[in-house]
Structure formats: structure tokens, C-alpha cells
Design an enzyme around this catalytic site. Structure first.
Site, short mmCIF file in Angstrom:
data_model
loop_
_atom_site.label_atom_id
_atom_site.label_comp_id
_atom_site.label_asym_id
_atom_site.label_seq_id
_atom_site.Cartn_x
_atom_site.Cartn_y
_atom_site.Cartn_z
N CYS A 77 0.79 -1.20 0.11
CA CYS A 77 -0.16 -0.10 0.00
C CYS A 77 0.75 1.54 0.07
CB CYS A 77 -0.86 -0.09 1.31
SG CYS A 77 -1.86 1.59 1.49
N SER B 145 6.55 -3.86 6.83
CA SER B 145 5.19 -3.54 7.41
C SER B 145 5.25 -3.27 8.83
CB SER B 145 4.33 -5.08 7.29
OG SER B 145 4.25 -5.37 5.98
N ASP C 211 11.14 -16.12 4.04
CA ASP C 211 12.51 -15.94 3.78
C ASP C 211 13.33 -16.28 5.07
OD1 ASP C 211 12.22 -15.36 1.17
OD2 ASP C 211 12.38 -13.15 1.26
N GLY D 159 14.58 -15.96 -1.79
CA GLY D 159 15.31 -15.19 -0.62
C GLY D 159 16.48 -13.89 -1.69
N ARG D 160 15.80 -12.92 -1.97
CA ARG D 160 16.53 -12.06 -2.26
C ARG D 160 17.60 -11.25 -1.64
NH1 ARG D 160 12.63 -7.39 -3.98
NH2 ARG D 160 11.38 -8.96 -2.61
N ARG E 52 20.50 -28.91 -15.91
CA ARG E 52 19.52 -28.21 -15.95
C ARG E 52 19.27 -27.37 -14.94
NH1 ARG E 52 16.82 -31.73 -20.01
NH2 ARG E 52 18.70 -32.66 -20.70
N HIS F 191 7.22 -19.17 -7.26
CA HIS F 191 5.98 -19.09 -6.35
C HIS F 191 5.56 -20.21 -5.37
CE1 HIS F 191 6.31 -14.94 -7.36
NE2 HIS F 191 5.33 -14.93 -6.22
N VAL F 192 6.03 -21.42 -6.16
CA VAL F 192 5.53 -22.65 -5.48
C VAL F 192 6.12 -22.67 -4.08
CG1 VAL F 192 6.63 -24.98 -5.46
CG2 VAL F 192 5.98 -23.89 -7.49
N ARG G 128 5.90 -20.37 -2.07
CA ARG G 128 4.77 -19.58 -1.10
C ARG G 128 3.41 -20.43 -0.80
NH1 ARG G 128 6.08 -14.50 0.06
NH2 ARG G 128 7.39 -13.55 -1.17
#
Ligand code: ADP
Length: 737
Positions: free
Chosen positions: A92, A124, A169, A212-213, A295, A301-302, A304
Site C-alpha cells: 500500500c 510492514s 525468507d 531469498g533476495r 538443468r 512461487h511454488v 509460497r
């Protein structure tokens, strides 16, 4: 730290009457957020407060209207097992501006809300803190603009804030685990386990990118939990020339009969110059240098998604209850706090200190002070890193020290998921410390029969992910065969024994509620006389009752539970779940309870029963058990090495002090070595359980969340802790992941 007796308050004394609490989820979603919301709502209602949902995070607070709605007991039913966040989350922009926060304040004051539970990440929580600091100013402005009267400004003059960290994370300083991390690990490990089978078939190398950025926790612990060949994380950029080293290691592993390689890369992995290391870069490197079929899989997003793990449900439920208690105890002068986990205890920490420390980690990384970054992440993170290094990088034989000690490892008791991870860890740490390691098959029974032989580094490759006990385990007690066992020890010149097992094993179970109506499920869990699985499983599944041996029950309790369920069927929640530990009572058997409930519930609900049985001991170990097994065993082995050196005199090891036979386990926040002689006094040998069980104090939580009136000892919870940096040494909560 024991609290003085005066702090032993039962929260019947704490009343939320006249208070309004709002709960919201903000920022990225995480599994377990719903369990936290549910706990806040139910605990809030339990103590007599009004509880409101705020939908869509801060956006709903700014927009008001239907976004802020009073919650009822039933409105949080059936959300415990749902992933994501049912009440919605959002980023937001408006809340970052003063105007946005002014609108938000107006919306809260209009409803008399002065208590806010924020579940989100550091962004947040920073926002929440700012809001709290501005609160009285904002109310002043609202009075000036005639939006509220002076009386309201006076009545609602202080805003109380408590935070819970929801983030997959595990990137928040001050808590060992954030809500969602364990579930994300489950998703990652499921994928890695699945990939391993195909990689194995085709002799492939897989480069796996996990989320995990800024934080390498998920990558590091996944690497630990699946025994990856290489891991790249932002906090520990690889040394220059790592490319060659990595390729050497991969090819050495292949030469050692390993048919696959796994490389785990954190989304935010960087090199020493803060340059990102991408999965494609790693893949091309492997292809170019080694020509391996390689490979890339990016999990995205799996991680999450899916249902929250039992651990996250329990963690979030405990945090939610603790958050409400914190709000009840808050005064205008207490700083905003965040509820967090230390070892197996929930603690409260000053929110802003944690946020600042979290931000310092990023700063340290930006400034290339990587060692500081690792330290700031906390002891548990450091310990993960140390353990990974210890186990993943095998020194060439010529570089290994030689201790001249022989150490044997064995499993006893029932098989438990995680045992193999523990054996692998003990063997590798032992070898690294220069010992000759021996494996005993089939517990003490195999031992006296002479089933013992040397075990090498490569013999335990791939063991972390396997269920059961690969060494074989038996319940046979050593007492009858002590002479023969001693003979075996003499023959093989064994200086120390590492025993992995227990009276009864405890893994966590998951129960999923179902969509049926007017039905009560009665589930029997294992555990011998130990009611841990029934109790903690009950908390994770939102059960209505959990019958255990440790908390005796009689016909009146059964009657009260049946009546409770009959009442419940009148509400919109027309489902019941009852757990019964296998040995909780010899006469009130699962069949008896099933029949009693069936008869008494006639016309109101029907019953189904299910005995879980050996299913509970089977399956692949969870990430928690793999990691816990690995770390606790590494610690045990290091301790054994130290003791061997300390007690070595004139060519012999003297094992005649109390601590020459210890049990390593988690107590509150610390991993403690306790002499078995002392444990004897604390053990109920007849029922094979400790006389005091720490988790008994979680039982009231389950009851409260299932709408029973009960008392809850809050002496352990609570008191705001001091500065995170000065956490006492013994709070090495390394056992928490
Ligand atoms: P997370 O909470 O997961 O770290 P964000 O950093 O995106 O996620 O924050 C979520 C929301 O919290 C933002 O969209 C914003 O509304 C609010 N927020 C974050 N930082 C601040 C801040 N410094 N001041 C006010 N609000 C903030």
C-alpha cells in the site's frame, strides 16, 4: 531463565474487556498467516475483547468501510490449514504517506480500535511503528479537522502495536523462525526430492534457484537438508576462484559413484564484488568445464504455496496467543514489540531494534562486510553455515588429522524420520575430527552379535532425505548383553558411543480437517505413553480435544467434550476432531471413545475413527527433522571429541565421571548435555517418558482455541526481552532451524 514466582500469573486476571484489537496481514503472503489470524481472533474473544479483521493489509485500513469488520469465533473456522492469507494482503503506497496514515487513524478511532496486530515483514512492521509514533499527532489533526471530538482523542490516545513476522525468507533478526519459512522449506525439499530421482536416472546436474533476495536462509537450510554439493547465498559470497573449486568438487563426487549433483542458488546470491551470480551462469560453467548434462529449475512461487506445515501452524498459533497477551499487558510507555521464537520459547522483543538489526544485515552486505552480515543474522544462522561447511567439504585423506580414537554410532528404539541425517552428520564430523568411525547395525542387539564395522564418508552420502533407520534399529535393551557388548567394544577398541534414538520418537503430524458436516473424527496417535503427538498435533490441526496419559481424564471430561461438540454442531462449524494418544487410558480406548461419542451424538453428529499407526513413523523426514538431526548430531560428535581428548591419559580414555554419559537435547532455548545419571531422577521408566514435559503448557492453547474455558500459565511468556545483541550466551537456539 526462570521467572520469579510473583510473575506466575494466570491470565484469568488479564481481561480484554472494553478493548478493541484489529489484526491484519501485510506485505508478501506466507503459509501460517491464517493460523496467526485465527489465534489472535479467538484469543482476543476469549479474553473478552472485540476483534476486527482488516482486509487487504494497510490498504484496507486506509480505505476503511467493509475492509474493517468485526470478527466472530466462527469466522476463523477452517482457515488453520489454508495457505496464503484469507483476509488478504497488499502493498500500500498510500500508507507510506502522512495523508494515508491520517485516513487509517480515522478509520480506527471511529471503531475504537487502539490495539493493532500486524503480521508481515520488516517493511510492514516499520510502517506499524511509525504509525504508532505519529498516533497522537494524527489524532490532534483529526480533532482540528473536526473529524473526531476531543473526547475521542483523549479516550483513544495511545495505539498499541504488536508484530508477528510472516515471511518465508526467515530474514528477520530476533526470531529463530518466521511464520512461513518451514512450509517454504517443505515445498523446496519436496521438489529437490522429486528432482533427485530424475537426476539420478540421467546422471544430471541440477541448478536450483530458491527464494531469498537478501537472505540465504532457505538456500542454506535446503542445502543442509538435502546434502547439496554446493550452495550460493548472499551472506557468504564464494572466494575468488570458486568456479574451479566447485567444478572439481562436482567431478570428484561423480567419480565417487554419485550419479547426480545438486547446486542450490539463492535468488540474491552474489560474488565478492556484489555482482549477482545467476543460475544460468552456474549452469554454463558446469557445462563448459565438465560437460555434464545440466538443468536449471527456478522454484518461484511454488515456495509460497500449499498448506502450512504443522510447525508453522503451531508457531503461528503460539505467536497469535502471545501477541494478544502482549497487547493486554502493554502500557502507553512500552515500546512496540514483536513476538518471536527463541529455541522452543516465545519471547517478546522491541520491534524497532529487530527491524534496525535486520536492516544492518543488508547494509553490511552492501559494504561487503560479509562476516558481520552472518553474525547479525544470529547464532542459529551461523550454526547452519558452520554445519554445512563441516559436512559438505570433505578434506582429502592426507589432510585429515588423526586422533587415534574409535567412535561407534548406533540407532536404538523405534525408527524416526531424521535418524539417518543424524548418523550421516555424526560420521562425517567424526571423520573430519580424525576419528575412525564405526557403524553398529540393529541397535544393541546387533552390537552384542558383533554387527559392527567401519563406516566411511561416502557410505552416508544421500542419507539426509531417507526415512526410517538405514543402520537398522531395535528396542533391545543393552542390560542383558552388557558383557558381550563390552567384548565388542574391546575388540574394536571403541572409545566412545553415539546413540541416536529414544524412548519413543516424536515427529510432528499433520491432520487436515475435512469439508464434511456434522461429523466428529477420532484419531489415535502413536507415542507410547507420551502425549506429545496428540497434543501438538491437536494444536496444529485445531482439534477439540486430545486425550493423553499425562493429563488424566475421566468420564466427566468425556461428557463435557461430547456436550461441547453438541454445542459446536449448532454453530456454523459442524465438524469435530478429537485426538487420542494410544496409551492415554487402558479402559477408555479409542473404540470406547468412538462408541461413546457415536451414542451420545446420535441425531446431532456421527463419528469416524482412524488409527494412524505406523504411517507416523514412515515417509521422508521433514526439513526440520533433517536439519535438527544433522545439527544436533554434529554438536554431539564435537562434544564427544572434546571429552575424548580431555579424558585421555596414558593411552587410555577414562570414562568415570557423570558426564561421560550424556543426553543432548533442547531445553527451552538451549541445547544441553545432561548426564544420564541426573536424567534418571527425572524419568518415569515404567511409562518411558520424562516426569516433566515442557509441551504440556501448550495444551491450554489448544483448548482455548477450541473454545474451552481453561487457565493458562503465562509465567513463561511475555516479559519484554532486552536488546537482541545482548542475548545471553546460553540462548544458543541452534536447534531451532
Ligand atoms: P514486507 O512487510 O513483507 O517487508 P513491504 O516492505 O512491501 O513488505 O511492506 C508492506 C507494506 O508496509 C507497504 O506496502 C507499506 O504499505 C507498508 N510500509 C512499508 N514500509 C513502510 C514505511 N517505512 N512507512 C510506512 N509504511 C510502510
Amino acid at each position: 531463565m526462570a521467572q520469579p514466582d510473583s510473575k506466575k500469573i494466570f491470565f484469568e486476571n488479564l481481561s480484554g474487556a472494553g478493548k478493541a484489537i484489529a489484526v491484519l496481514t501485510s506485505g508478501g503472503d506466507a503459509q501460517g498467516m491464517n493460523a496467526a489470524v485465527r489465534a489472535v481472533v479467538r484469543m482476543g474473544i476469549y479474553v473478552g475483547a472485540k476483534v476486527y479483521f482488516i482486509r487487504e493489509g494497510y490498504q484496507g485500513m486506509v480505505d476503511g468501510g467493509d475492509n474493517i469488520k468485526e470478527a466472530s469465533w466462527e469466522s476463523v473456522s477452517s482457515m488453520l490449514q489454508v495457505g496464503g492469507t484469507v483476509i488478504g494482503s497488499a502493498r500500500c503506497k498510500e500508507f507510506r504517506s502522512h495523508e494515508g496514515r491520517l485516513k487509517a487513524a480515522h478509520n480506527l478511532v471511529q471503531r475504537g480500535i487502539t490495539n493493532l496486530c500486524v503480521i508481515g515483514g520488516d517493511g510492514s512492521l516499520t510502517g506499524a511503528n511509525l504509525f504508532r509514533e505519529e498516533w497522537s499527532g494524527l489524532l490532534g489533526e483529526l480533532v482540528q479537522q473536526d473529524l473526531i471530538d476531543a473526547d475521542a482523542a483523549q479516550r483513544y490516545s495511545a495505539l498499541h502495536i504488536v508484530g508477528m513476522v510472516g515471511s518465508i525468507d526467515n530474514d528477520f533478526c530476533g526470531t529463530d523462525m518466521t511464520i512461513g519459512t518451514d512450509s517454504a522449506l517443505h515445498r523446496i525439499i519436496e521438489v529437490v526430492d522429486a528432482i533427485m530421482t530424475t537426476a539420478q536416472s540421467h546422471q544430471r546436474t541440477f541448478v536450483l534457484e530458491v527464494m531469498g533476495r537478501h537472505c540465504g536462509y532457505l538456500a542454506l537450510v535446503s542445502a543442509l537438508a538435502c546434502g547439496a554439493d554446493w550452495v550460493l547465498i548472499p551472506e557468504m559470497p564464494p572466494e575468488d576462484g570458486w568456479e574451479d573449486k566447485m567444478c572439481q568438487k562436482l567431478s570428484a563426487n561423480r567419480a565417487g559413484m554419485k550419479r547426480l549433483n545438486i547446486i542450490i542458488v539463492a535468488e540474491g546470491a552474489i560474488d565478492h564484488n556484489n555482482k549477482p551470480i545467476t543460475t544460468d551462469y552456474v549452469k554454463n560453467l558446469v557445462v563448459k568445464c565438465l560437460g555434464f548434462d545440466t538443468r536449471v529449475t527456478i522454484l518461484g512461487h511454488v515456495q509460497r504455496g500449499g498448506t502450512p506445515s504443522a510447525f508453522d501452524r503451531i508457531l503461528a498459533s503460539r505467536m497469535g496467543v502471545e501477541a494478544v497477551l502482549a497487547l493486554l499487558e502493554t502500557t502507553a510507555n512500552t515500546p512496540a514489540c514483536v513476538v518471536s521464537l527463541s529455541g522452543n520459547q516465545s519471547v517478546r522483543l522491541p520491534l524497532m531494534e529487530c527491524v534496525q538489526m535486520t536492516q544492518e544485515v543488508q547494509k553490511a552486505m552492501d559494504e561487503k562486510k560479509f562476516e558481520d552480515a552472518v553474525k547479525l543474522r544470529g547464532r542459529s544462522f551461523e550454526n547452519n553455515l558452520r554445519t554445512y561447511k563441516l559436512l559438505a567439504h570433505r578434506k582429502p585423506e592426507s589432510e585429515l588429522p588423526s586422533s587415534n580414537f574409535n567412535v561407534a554410532v548406533l540407532n536404538v528404539g523405534a525408527p524416526a524420520a531424521g535418524m539417518n541425517a543424524a548418523v550421516r552428520s555424526a560420521v562425517r564430523v567424526g571423520i573430519s575430527e580424525g576419528h575412525k568411525m564405526f557403524a553398529v547395525n540393529d541397535g544393541f542387539e546387533g552390537f552384542y552379535k558383533g554387527q559392527i564395522k567401519e563406516i566411511k564418508w561416502a557410505d552416508v552420502g544421500g542419507w539426509t532425505g531417507q526415512g526410517g533407520s538405514l543402520l537398522g534399529t531395535k528396542r533391545t535393551l543393552p542390560a542383558k548383553h552388557v558383557d558381550k557388548i563390552a567384548e565388542q567394544m574391546r575388540q574394536h577398541n571403541i572409545n566412545a558411543l553415539l546413540v541416536i534414538g529414544g524412548f519413543e520418537t516424536c515427529d510432528r503430524i499433520k491432520q487436515s480437517a475435512s469439508g464434511t458436516k456434522r461429523r466428529v473424527f477420532i484419531i489415535e496417535t502413536m507415542g507410547g505413553y507420551c502425549g506429545y503427538l496428540a497434543s501438538v498435533g491437536g494444536l496444529a490441526a485445531g482439534a477439540d480435544a486430545a486425550y493423553i496419559y499425562e493429563e488424566p481424564f475421566d468420564i466427566r471430561d468425556l461428557q463435557a467434550n461430547v456436550e461441547h461438540l453438541t454445542e459446536k454442531m449448532k454453530t456454523s462449524i459442524q465438524r469435530g476432531l478429537v485426538l487420542r494418544n494410544e496409551n492415554s487410558n487402558e479402559n477408555y480406548t479409542t473404540d470406547f471413545i468412538y462408541q461413546l461419542y457415536s451414542e451420545e451424538g446420535k441425531g446431532v453428529f456421527d463419528c469416524r475413527k482412524n488409527v494412524l499407526g505406523h504411517m507416523q513413523q514412515g515417509g521422508a523426514p521433514s526439513p526440520f527433522d533433517r536439519n535438527f538431526g544433522t545439527k544436533i548430531s554434529a554438536k554431539a560428535m564435537q562434544w564427544v571429541s572434546k571429552k575424548l581428548v580431555e579424558t585421555f591419559r596414558q593411552g587410555r580414555v577414562f570414562a568415570n565421571t557423570e558426564d561421560s554419559c550424556c543426553l543432548l537435547g533442547m531445553r527451552r532455548r538451549a541445547l544441553v548435555f545432561q548426564p544420564v545419571v541426573q536424567l534418571k531422577e527425572e524419568t518415569d521408566f515404567v511409562h518411558r517418558i520424562p516426569k516433566e514435559q515442557w509441551w504440556l503448557k501448550l495444551r491450554p492453547l489448544m483448548k482455548i482455541l477450541a473454545k474451552y474455558k481453561t487457565s493458562y500459565d503465562v509465567s513463561d511468556s511475555g516479559q519484554l526481552e532486552h536488546v537482541v545483541r545482548n542475548r545471553p550466551k546460553e540462548s544458543d537456539a541452534s536447534a531451532a532451524m
